[in-house]
Motif scaffolding. Structure first.
Motif, PDB file in Angstrom:
ATOM      1  N   ILE A 456       0.925  -1.196   0.001  1.00 58.63           N
ATOM      2  CA  ILE A 456      -0.153   0.063  -0.015  1.00 58.63           C
ATOM      3  C   ILE A 456       0.975   1.278  -0.077  1.00 58.63           C
ATOM      4  O   ILE A 456       0.589   2.117  -0.799  1.00 58.63           O
ATOM      5  CB  ILE A 456      -0.930   0.072   1.198  1.00 58.63           C
ATOM      6  CG1 ILE A 456      -1.990  -1.227   0.964  1.00 58.63           C
ATOM      7  CG2 ILE A 456      -1.676   1.250   1.380  1.00 58.63           C
ATOM      8  CD1 ILE A 456      -2.669  -1.381   2.251  1.00 58.63           C
ATOM      9  N   ARG A 482      -8.686  -9.881   1.062  1.00 60.09           N
ATOM     10  CA  ARG A 482      -9.060  -8.670   0.340  1.00 60.09           C
ATOM     11  C   ARG A 482      -9.612  -7.780   1.175  1.00 60.09           C
ATOM     12  O   ARG A 482      -9.361  -6.556   1.158  1.00 60.09           O
ATOM     13  CB  ARG A 482      -9.807  -9.303  -0.758  1.00 60.09           C
ATOM     14  CG  ARG A 482     -10.390  -8.168  -1.602  1.00 60.09           C
ATOM     15  CD  ARG A 482     -11.361  -8.544  -2.720  1.00 60.09           C
ATOM     16  NE  ARG A 482     -10.732  -9.674  -3.575  1.00 60.09           N
ATOM     17  CZ  ARG A 482     -11.251 -10.760  -3.745  1.00 60.09           C
ATOM     18  NH1 ARG A 482     -12.218 -11.373  -3.084  1.00 60.09           N
ATOM     19  NH2 ARG A 482     -10.582 -11.357  -4.506  1.00 60.09           N
ATOM     20  N   GLU A 483     -10.378  -8.073   2.404  1.00 61.89           N
ATOM     21  CA  GLU A 483     -11.154  -7.080   3.073  1.00 61.89           C
ATOM     22  C   GLU A 483     -10.160  -6.610   4.111  1.00 61.89           C
ATOM     23  O   GLU A 483      -9.879  -5.465   4.331  1.00 61.89           O
ATOM     24  CB  GLU A 483     -12.034  -7.919   3.997  1.00 61.89           C
ATOM     25  CG  GLU A 483     -13.052  -7.021   4.883  1.00 61.89           C
ATOM     26  CD  GLU A 483     -13.807  -7.592   5.688  1.00 61.89           C
ATOM     27  OE1 GLU A 483     -14.251  -6.942   6.873  1.00 61.89           O
ATOM     28  OE2 GLU A 483     -14.173  -8.903   5.508  1.00 61.89           O
ATOM     29  N   ARG A 485      -6.783  -6.007   3.304  1.00 58.91           N
ATOM     30  CA  ARG A 485      -6.272  -5.061   2.553  1.00 58.91           C
ATOM     31  C   ARG A 485      -6.937  -3.657   2.595  1.00 58.91           C
ATOM     32  O   ARG A 485      -6.448  -2.687   2.594  1.00 58.91           O
ATOM     33  CB  ARG A 485      -5.906  -5.469   1.146  1.00 58.91           C
ATOM     34  CG  ARG A 485      -4.736  -4.651   0.561  1.00 58.91           C
ATOM     35  CD  ARG A 485      -4.507  -4.944  -1.012  1.00 58.91           C
ATOM     36  NE  ARG A 485      -3.420  -4.346  -1.635  1.00 58.91           N
ATOM     37  CZ  ARG A 485      -3.823  -2.832  -1.908  1.00 58.91           C
ATOM     38  NH1 ARG A 485      -5.031  -2.026  -1.599  1.00 58.91           N
ATOM     39  NH2 ARG A 485      -2.806  -2.216  -2.480  1.00 58.91           N
ATOM     40  N   ASN A 486      -8.169  -3.715   2.171  1.00 57.47           N
ATOM     41  CA  ASN A 486      -9.042  -2.435   1.921  1.00 57.47           C
ATOM     42  C   ASN A 486      -9.117  -1.729   3.396  1.00 57.47           C
ATOM     43  O   ASN A 486      -9.024  -0.510   3.268  1.00 57.47           O
ATOM     44  CB  ASN A 486     -10.432  -2.901   1.545  1.00 57.47           C
ATOM     45  CG  ASN A 486     -10.341  -3.568  -0.039  1.00 57.47           C
ATOM     46  OD1 ASN A 486      -9.456  -3.285  -0.744  1.00 57.47           O
ATOM     47  ND2 ASN A 486     -11.370  -4.072  -0.475  1.00 57.47           N
ATOM     48  N   LEU A 487      -9.219  -2.495   4.344  1.00 56.31           N
ATOM     49  CA  LEU A 487      -9.537  -1.821   5.755  1.00 56.31           C
ATOM     50  C   LEU A 487      -7.981  -1.258   6.021  1.00 56.31           C
ATOM     51  O   LEU A 487      -8.123   0.101   6.513  1.00 56.31           O
ATOM     52  CB  LEU A 487      -9.717  -2.911   6.839  1.00 56.31           C
ATOM     53  CG  LEU A 487     -10.169  -2.423   8.333  1.00 56.31           C
ATOM     54  CD1 LEU A 487     -11.022  -3.508   9.116  1.00 56.31           C
ATOM     55  CD2 LEU A 487      -8.957  -2.200   8.930  1.00 56.31           C
ATOM     56  N   GLU A 489      -5.862  -0.051   4.094  1.00 61.62           N
ATOM     57  CA  GLU A 489      -5.631   1.016   3.101  1.00 61.62           C
ATOM     58  C   GLU A 489      -6.566   2.276   3.484  1.00 61.62           C
ATOM     59  O   GLU A 489      -5.838   3.581   3.651  1.00 61.62           O
ATOM     60  CB  GLU A 489      -5.961   0.836   1.509  1.00 61.62           C
ATOM     61  CG  GLU A 489      -5.857   1.709   0.597  1.00 61.62           C
ATOM     62  CD  GLU A 489      -6.016   1.490  -0.676  1.00 61.62           C
ATOM     63  OE1 GLU A 489      -5.341   2.345  -1.625  1.00 61.62           O
ATOM     64  OE2 GLU A 489      -6.347   0.403  -0.990  1.00 61.62           O
ATOM     65  N   ARG A 490      -7.712   1.980   4.027  1.00 58.80           N
ATOM     66  CA  ARG A 490      -8.660   3.260   4.603  1.00 58.80           C
ATOM     67  C   ARG A 490      -7.886   3.770   5.769  1.00 58.80           C
ATOM     68  O   ARG A 490      -7.676   5.014   6.104  1.00 58.80           O
ATOM     69  CB  ARG A 490      -9.971   2.559   4.782  1.00 58.80           C
ATOM     70  CG  ARG A 490     -10.799   3.893   5.345  1.00 58.80           C
ATOM     71  CD  ARG A 490     -12.144   3.319   5.458  1.00 58.80           C
ATOM     72  NE  ARG A 490     -12.402   2.395   6.608  1.00 58.80           N
ATOM     73  CZ  ARG A 490     -12.389   1.210   6.443  1.00 58.80           C
ATOM     74  NH1 ARG A 490     -12.727   0.869   5.588  1.00 58.80           N
ATOM     75  NH2 ARG A 490     -12.554   0.513   7.717  1.00 58.80           N
ATOM     76  N   GLU A 521     -18.709   2.593   4.529  1.00 54.87           N
ATOM     77  CA  GLU A 521     -18.670   3.675   3.466  1.00 54.87           C
ATOM     78  C   GLU A 521     -18.806   5.095   4.096  1.00 54.87           C
ATOM     79  O   GLU A 521     -17.827   6.027   3.712  1.00 54.87           O
ATOM     80  CB  GLU A 521     -20.069   3.699   2.540  1.00 54.87           C
ATOM     81  CG  GLU A 521     -19.889   4.923   1.414  1.00 54.87           C
ATOM     82  CD  GLU A 521     -20.910   4.651   0.557  1.00 54.87           C
ATOM     83  OE1 GLU A 521     -20.870   5.568  -0.587  1.00 54.87           O
ATOM     84  OE2 GLU A 521     -21.859   3.940   0.714  1.00 54.87           O
ATOM     85  N   HIS A 524     -15.091   5.945   5.429  1.00 52.01           N
ATOM     86  CA  HIS A 524     -14.216   6.141   4.199  1.00 52.01           C
ATOM     87  C   HIS A 524     -14.587   7.515   3.768  1.00 52.01           C
ATOM     88  O   HIS A 524     -13.512   8.260   3.499  1.00 52.01           O
ATOM     89  CB  HIS A 524     -14.750   4.994   3.302  1.00 52.01           C
ATOM     90  CG  HIS A 524     -13.366   4.974   2.270  1.00 52.01           C
ATOM     91  ND1 HIS A 524     -12.025   4.740   2.738  1.00 52.01           N
ATOM     92  CD2 HIS A 524     -13.230   5.037   0.899  1.00 52.01           C
ATOM     93  CE1 HIS A 524     -11.280   4.745   1.719  1.00 52.01           C
ATOM     94  NE2 HIS A 524     -11.967   4.859   0.329  1.00 52.01           N
TER      95      HIS A 524
END
Length: 562
Positions: A456, A482-483, A485-487, A489-490, A521, A524
């Motif tokens: 990231i 995948r979840e 990684r998204n968490l 990054e946020r 959302e 974010h």
């Protein structure tokens, strides 16, 4: 005379005469035709030469199968073969040909023909001392049980009761012996080691040969005859010792290559489930059979497929991924098998399919559970025959493709419901790898989080609070890696380059504390607005959307005053 020549493989150039009756083919040294290949079974196939000169080949239920002229043999069913036919076992190709065999052993110790038939022909024609010196040099490499086994076979073929290699250091020790009780060690043989050149000695009840400065070979009860006797023993020893050395070297090289490839792809984790997955992936990489990768969405099934390819013998060829769920039925068939010009409206030129593009490489078929029923029998035919026929064409293309399929669906349930062919399921599930869900390996989360954060942050180290790690370990992670990684990054955006506990949702693994998509959302959007100090135009640009869309999302979430 009909013989088999190794056309491609580790012992390329070796030739074997086919004796009347059965001629076993495999990597066991007792086989009439020796195949030095990890993908070969010990007794892989059988070539039978009948009294009327007819030849047949039969697969003996091997692990990886046998091909005749590129077509797979059915185990237990003999097929007739003749001059010019090729038999393929793993990466080894055997060519059947009519030729007068010339059998000799060069001073270097390498035989042009390996096997029992070479023994009688080289007696009296071999520089026995030089050949045995070569074997003795290999012996010092601690071949151990391989050398002892070779000595036993040499005695069986050339005569003698017991044999042993001795090595001289501070004391004289047995390096390898054909029996538990080695022959007596003649003093004259030990003294011969002090002389500069190899010396053969005929002693009472034994033969001995010295290889200064440290190695002796003693054979008790050997036939008399000096050089011819040594020649017979040498011609029996060399093939076995060469095969053992080359097989070990090949195994060591292949194992190191596989481990290096797995390290490069980085299947991250030190938990027991991940260790088992890495080991299973390394084992599967040595085989060429289809692999079915099972696991929930987001667990990293494609990463496992790439690791399989990178650690396999096909690593230098292409890795071709395709998602069966991402393409409509008509387009998927064209993508996989290709099409000819005019096959359908818009087909203005011939196009190769992905199976043809992946020739000699790996095709990764993701979401195989979504494969339409109309396409399934065509894929099965490719797996069974290695033949691809493009849409609108009568021409058949031969391909060699390693298929790795993946799905999060229960294929057995789909088979029971009639939505997936049972024969295709069995063909895909030759080897099965199960990728563990993230909740099954929570101890990997700190290591995995740091690994993902380097990606990231484009290689930079990112600070992460211990409390943040504890919160991460308590989350359910329905979306797995995948979840995660998204968490991360946020949280990285919110923490302005660091991961703070406040950016990680609190809660355990139950649904009551699991955040909804709307909540994720909301967080974010709040993070983007906070990072841009309330500048909504800048926030929209940061989020990759226009200002109007940002206003609409804020209103829908009741965040008009954000």
């Amino acid at each position: 005379m009909l013989e088999v020549e190794i056309e491609e493989g580790a012992n390329r150039g070796a030739r074997y005469a086919l004796a009347p009756g059965e001629n076993a083919v495999g990597r066991d040294a007792s086989c009439a035709v020796l195949v030095i290949d990890e993908r070969a079974s010990r007794r892989h196939a059988n070539v039978v030469r009948s009294s009327d000169g007819r030849l047949t080949v039969e697969d003996l239920g091997s692990r990886n199968g046998t091909l005749r002229n590129g077509l797979p043999l059915e185990a237990g069913k003999p097929v007739e073969i003749g001059d010019g036919d090729r038999i393929t076992i793993g990466g080894t190709t055997l060519l059947l040909r009519e030729r007068d065999a010339v059998r000799e052993c060069a001073p270097s110790g390498r035989t042009t023909v390996l096997g029992r038939a070479s023994v009688a022909k080289v007696v009296g024609e071999v520089d026995a001392a030089r050949v045995l010196a070569f074997v003795a040099g290999l012996a010092s490499g601690k071949l151990g049980s391989d050398l002892a086994s070779a000595l036993g076979e040499a005695l069986a073929l050339a005569g003698g009761e017991r044999a042993a290699f001795f090595v001289k250091g501070a004391t004289v020790e047995v390096l390898a012996a054909s029996h538990d009780l080695p022959p007596a060690l003649p003093l004259e043989a030990v003294e011969a080691l002090e002389r500069p050149e190899p010396e053969a000695l005929e002693l009472e009840g034994a033969l001995a040969i010295s290889f200064p400065p440290s190695t002796l070979l003693v054979v008790a009860g050997a036939p008399e005859g000096g050089t011819p006797a040594w020649a017979a023993i040498a011609s029996a020893l060399v093939p076995r010792v060469l095969a053992a050395r080359e097989t070990r070297a090949l195994r060591a090289e292949a194992e190191e290559a596989r481990r290096a490839a797995l390290r490069e792809v980085e299947l991250v984790g030190e938990s027991e489930p991940m260790k088992k997955l890495v080991e299973a992936t390394a084992r599967a990489a040595t085989r060429d059979a289809p692999v079915l990768v099972l696991g929930e969405s987001g667990t990293g099934k494609e990463l496992v497929a790439r690791a399989l390819h990178a650690a396999s013998g096909r690593a230098r060829r292409r890795f071709v991924p395709v998602n069966a769920a991402a393409l409509p039925e008509t387009l998927l068939e064209s993508e996989l098998f290709g099409h000819d010009r005019g096959a359908f409206t818009g087909a203005v030129a011939r196009r190769k399919g992905l199976l043809e593009l992946a020739h000699e490489g790996t095709l990764f078929l993701d979401e195989v559970g979504e494969l339409p029923l109309s396409v399934q029998p065509k894929l099965l035919r490719v797996l069974e025959s290695g033949e691809v026929r493009p849409l609108g064409s009568n021409e058949v293309k031969r391909v060699s493709v390693r298929l790795v399929a993946a799905t999060h669906r229960d294929l057995e349930k789909l088979v029971a419901e009639g939505r997936f062919r049972q024969d295709l399921y069995f063909r895909l599930a030759v080897l099965v790898l199960r990728v563990p869900a993230l909740r099954e390996r929570r101890e990997d989360i700190p290591l995995l989080a740091r690994h993902l954060l380097r990606g990231i942050a484009r290689g930079r180290e990112v600070a992460i609070e211990p409390a943040a790690l504890e919160r991460l370990k308590g989350l359910r992670f329905a979306g797995n890696v995948r979840e995660l990684r998204n968490l991360l990054e946020r949280a990285w955006l919110e923490g302005e380059g660091a991961i703070r506990a406040a950016s990680i949702p609190a809660g355990g693994s139950d649904d009551a504390t699991f955040p909804t998509l709307a909540e994720l959302e909301r967080r974010h959007l709040e993070a983007a607005i906070a990072k841009t100090a309330g500048n909504r135009s800048a926030a929209a640009k940061l989020l990759g959307i226009d200002r109007k869309t940002l206003w609409a999302r804020l209103k829908a979430l009741g965040m008009d005053d954000a």
